[in-house]
Design a protein around this motif. Structure first.
Motif, PDB file in Angstrom:
ATOM      1  N   THR A 137       0.856  -1.185   0.000  1.00 33.83           N
ATOM      2  CA  THR A 137       0.000   0.000   0.000  1.00 33.83           C
ATOM      3  C   THR A 137       0.889   1.231   0.000  1.00 33.83           C
ATOM      4  N   ILE A 138       0.632   2.146  -0.921  1.00 31.16           N
ATOM      5  CA  ILE A 138       1.334   3.425  -0.969  1.00 31.16           C
ATOM      6  C   ILE A 138       0.356   4.497  -0.514  1.00 31.16           C
ATOM      7  N   LEU A 139       0.683   5.157   0.587  1.00 32.23           N
ATOM      8  CA  LEU A 139      -0.155   6.232   1.113  1.00 32.23           C
ATOM      9  C   LEU A 139       0.506   7.578   0.845  1.00 32.23           C
ATOM     10  N   ARG A 140      -0.171   8.413   0.081  1.00 33.66           N
ATOM     11  CA  ARG A 140       0.327   9.780  -0.112  1.00 33.66           C
ATOM     12  C   ARG A 140      -0.244  10.662   1.000  1.00 33.66           C
ATOM     13  N   ILE A 141       0.644  11.188   1.830  1.00 35.07           N
ATOM     14  CA  ILE A 141       0.211  12.050   2.915  1.00 35.07           C
ATOM     15  C   ILE A 141       0.476  13.503   2.536  1.00 35.07           C
ATOM     16  N   SER A 142      -0.035  14.406   3.341  1.00 34.74           N
ATOM     17  CA  SER A 142       0.228  15.831   3.160  1.00 34.74           C
ATOM     18  C   SER A 142       1.028  16.298   4.375  1.00 34.74           C
ATOM     19  N   LEU A 143       0.722  17.451   4.917  1.00 40.60           N
ATOM     20  CA  LEU A 143       1.451  17.954   6.080  1.00 40.60           C
ATOM     21  C   LEU A 143       0.978  17.238   7.337  1.00 40.60           C
ATOM     22  N   GLU A 176       0.002  28.029  -2.293  1.00 43.19           N
ATOM     23  CA  GLU A 176       0.395  26.626  -2.103  1.00 43.19           C
ATOM     24  C   GLU A 176      -0.613  26.023  -1.138  1.00 43.19           C
ATOM     25  N   VAL A 177      -1.390  25.074  -1.633  1.00 41.71           N
ATOM     26  CA  VAL A 177      -2.524  24.540  -0.884  1.00 41.71           C
ATOM     27  C   VAL A 177      -2.288  23.066  -0.570  1.00 41.71           C
ATOM     28  N   ARG A 178      -2.519  22.703   0.691  1.00 42.22           N
ATOM     29  CA  ARG A 178      -2.281  21.339   1.146  1.00 42.22           C
ATOM     30  C   ARG A 178      -3.521  20.812   1.879  1.00 42.22           C
ATOM     31  N   THR A 179      -3.468  19.553   2.279  1.00 39.94           N
ATOM     32  CA  THR A 179      -4.545  18.959   3.080  1.00 39.94           C
ATOM     33  C   THR A 179      -3.926  18.422   4.372  1.00 39.94           C
ATOM     34  N   PRO A 180      -3.645  19.309   5.340  1.00 37.09           N
ATOM     35  CA  PRO A 180      -2.969  18.913   6.586  1.00 37.09           C
ATOM     36  C   PRO A 180      -3.785  17.894   7.371  1.00 37.09           C
ATOM     37  N   THR A 181      -3.078  17.057   8.132  1.00 38.18           N
ATOM     38  CA  THR A 181      -3.719  15.931   8.809  1.00 38.18           C
ATOM     39  C   THR A 181      -3.130  15.734  10.198  1.00 38.18           C
ATOM     40  N   LEU A 217      -4.557  -3.904   0.911  1.00 36.66           N
ATOM     41  CA  LEU A 217      -4.991  -2.758   0.105  1.00 36.66           C
ATOM     42  C   LEU A 217      -3.891  -2.399  -0.886  1.00 36.66           C
ATOM     43  N   PRO A 218      -3.686  -3.193  -1.890  1.00 35.72           N
ATOM     44  CA  PRO A 218      -2.626  -2.886  -2.848  1.00 35.72           C
ATOM     45  C   PRO A 218      -2.918  -1.626  -3.650  1.00 35.72           C
ATOM     46  N   GLY A 219      -1.855  -0.891  -3.952  1.00 32.71           N
ATOM     47  CA  GLY A 219      -2.015   0.293  -4.791  1.00 32.71           C
ATOM     48  C   GLY A 219      -1.788   1.588  -4.048  1.00 32.71           C
ATOM     49  N   ILE A 220      -2.128   2.688  -4.717  1.00 31.69           N
ATOM     50  CA  ILE A 220      -1.899   4.037  -4.200  1.00 31.69           C
ATOM     51  C   ILE A 220      -3.190   4.607  -3.646  1.00 31.69           C
ATOM     52  N   TYR A 221      -3.079   5.212  -2.456  1.00 30.55           N
ATOM     53  CA  TYR A 221      -4.229   5.843  -1.811  1.00 30.55           C
ATOM     54  C   TYR A 221      -3.816   7.206  -1.262  1.00 30.55           C
ATOM     55  N   HIS A 222      -4.687   8.172  -1.418  1.00 31.76           N
ATOM     56  CA  HIS A 222      -4.451   9.482  -0.821  1.00 31.76           C
ATOM     57  C   HIS A 222      -4.917   9.474   0.630  1.00 31.76           C
ATOM     58  N   ALA A 223      -4.101  10.086   1.485  1.00 34.58           N
ATOM     59  CA  ALA A 223      -4.393  10.088   2.922  1.00 34.58           C
ATOM     60  C   ALA A 223      -4.195  11.487   3.484  1.00 34.58           C
ATOM     61  N   GLY A 224      -4.975  12.415   2.946  1.00 31.58           N
ATOM     62  CA  GLY A 224      -4.931  13.794   3.420  1.00 31.58           C
ATOM     63  C   GLY A 224      -6.195  14.156   4.169  1.00 31.58           C
ATOM     64  N   GLY A 225      -6.105  15.184   4.988  1.00 29.21           N
ATOM     65  CA  GLY A 225      -7.265  15.637   5.739  1.00 29.21           C
ATOM     66  C   GLY A 225      -8.344  16.221   4.851  1.00 29.21           C
ATOM     67  N   PRO A 226      -9.549  16.399   5.373  1.00 30.54           N
ATOM     68  CA  PRO A 226     -10.671  16.869   4.562  1.00 30.54           C
ATOM     69  C   PRO A 226     -10.716  18.377   4.331  1.00 30.54           C
ATOM     70  N   THR A 227      -9.846  19.142   5.013  1.00 33.09           N
ATOM     71  CA  THR A 227      -9.880  20.599   4.880  1.00 33.09           C
ATOM     72  C   THR A 227      -8.677  21.099   4.088  1.00 33.09           C
ATOM     73  N   ARG A 228      -8.946  21.840   3.006  1.00 36.30           N
ATOM     74  CA  ARG A 228      -7.886  22.410   2.172  1.00 36.30           C
ATOM     75  C   ARG A 228      -7.460  23.755   2.759  1.00 36.30           C
ATOM     76  N   LEU A 229      -6.161  23.916   2.973  1.00 35.64           N
ATOM     77  CA  LEU A 229      -5.641  25.167   3.517  1.00 35.64           C
ATOM     78  C   LEU A 229      -4.350  25.550   2.799  1.00 35.64           C
ATOM     79  N   SER A 230      -4.210  26.838   2.525  1.00 40.91           N
ATOM     80  CA  SER A 230      -2.939  27.318   1.981  1.00 40.91           C
ATOM     81  C   SER A 230      -1.921  27.398   3.113  1.00 40.91           C
ATOM     82  N   LEU A 231      -0.644  27.474   2.755  1.00 44.44           N
ATOM     83  CA  LEU A 231       0.385  27.630   3.785  1.00 44.44           C
ATOM     84  C   LEU A 231       0.170  28.917   4.574  1.00 44.44           C
ATOM     85  N   PHE A 232      -0.302  29.955   3.902  1.00 48.65           N
ATOM     86  CA  PHE A 232      -0.596  31.200   4.596  1.00 48.65           C
ATOM     87  C   PHE A 232      -1.722  31.000   5.608  1.00 48.65           C
TER      88      PHE A 232
END
Length: 338
Positions: A160-166, A198-203, A220-235
């Motif tokens: 399983t490959i999990l792509r995380i954010s911040l 620059e917008v991320r999905t912090p978790t 769970l083979p394959g790639i899955y996104h694992a970011g939080g549900p709220t989009r926020l810019s770095l600012f």
């Protein structure tokens, strides 16, 4: 299915690995080993082992000794500027270390969960990235992580490959995470400049640990996104830190990425859509960061809008930004470094 033990967690100096080590180490005492680079002597503990991922012989000896049933692979260099200035280092740590791990796992039934990052995308569009979107990283770090994803997919298709954010949680040295850097500037009465675009999905790491545990116990083979549900810019993230921490609002500056220097290059909107993972798990493992909508910025001057009875503080910041108050029960977290 249940988690196969013992468990190896690589990259424990990083925020995801450090928090995962405490979570799993408490739940499965004596069955979890954390791996750190040999030069990171400050991070020590009973179940922390010094071993470089590039040293395949040392890595083999470790596997021979423990016969790991699962691996949570969090290792890698995520310092954007360092990776740009020393690409050879970035490729060695982020790709060759992963290659060594995959060679050792060859022919075994060890469960592998590999952490990647949202920065495999450039963010030139409007975000909400899906697993099927093509990767197009703009940084050396992102390129090495995209290459590692391809290698894992090729050599370990059941992983399983999990792509995380911040990852929002405690760091072992007090300055390894996103909150750490922003807060350190404000604490010292120094300005901090963050990007509007620059917008991320912090978790919360509290939520990430729950997701890791579920994923490690499943196929769970394959790639899955694992970011939080709220989009926020770095600012916007810095706005939250500034206001919740009770810091001087004049210290926060904002700019567009085009106004920044060329090193390191900055991604745009790399916010991720994690619906695929939620559907596979059968529940939403991630709460919004921050957990309370009252602390989500609504405009660029939001961090100035403080009611008379609102008292931000470093203590409040620790309680609601590093930690998720909605996941207090049964949660074991690392200590804060002050």
């Amino acid at each position: 299915m249940s988690l196969r033990l013992p468990l190896l967690i690589t990259g424990v100096p990083g925020v995801p690995g450090y928090n995962a080590l405490f979570h799993f180490g408490h739940k499965y005492p004596g069955q979890v080993v954390g791996l750190r680079p040999t030069d990171n002597w400050r991070l020590d503990g009973e179940h922390i082992v010094a071993c470089d991922m590039e040293d395949i012989d040392a890595l083999k000896r470790l596997f021979d000794e423990h016969q790991f049933g699962s691996v949570l692979h969090c290792a890698g260099s995520c310092a954007l500027k360092s990776c740009e200035l020393d690409p050879a280092m970035a490729w060695r740590i982020n790709l060759e270390g992963t290659r060594n791990l995959l060679h050792i796992l060859e022919g075994t039934n060890t469960r592998l969960v590999h952490l990647s990052i949202d920065l495999v995308f450039s963010g030139v569009g409007t975000g909400n990235m899906l697993e099927t979107d093509s990767t197009d990283p703009v940084t050396v770090y992102g390129k090495t992580m995209a290459a590692a994803e391809s290698l894992v997919s090729l050599m370990r298709p059941d992983a399983t490959i999990l792509r995380i954010s911040l990852p929002m949680g405690v760091s072992f040295n007090g300055h390894a995470g996103a909150i750490d850097w922003i807060q350190s500037r404000f604490k010292k009465q120094r300005p901090a400049t963050l990007y509007f675009d620059e917008v991320r999905t912090p978790t919360y790491t509290d939520c990430m640990n729950l997701a890791f545990e579920e994923v490690l116990a499943r196929s769970l083979p394959g790639i899955y996104h694992a970011g939080g549900p709220t989009r926020l810019s770095l600012f916007e993230i810095a706005q939250v830190v500034n206001r919740v921490g009770g810091y001087d609002p004049d210290l926060l500056m904002g700019c567009m990425r085009v106004e920044a220097g060329p090193i390191p290059p900055r991604a745009g909107d790399v916010s991720m859509n994690s619906t695929k993972l939620v559907e596979q798990l059968g529940f939403e493992p991630f709460h919004s960061w921050p957990y309370d909508a009252r602390y989500v910025p609504t405009h660029r001057e939001w961090h100035y809008d403080r009611a008379g009875d609102e008292e931000g503080s470093a203590e409040l910041l620790e309680q609601i930004l590093y930690c998720n108050p909605l996941r207090e029960e049964g949660v074991v977290r690392p200590p804060f470094v002050r």
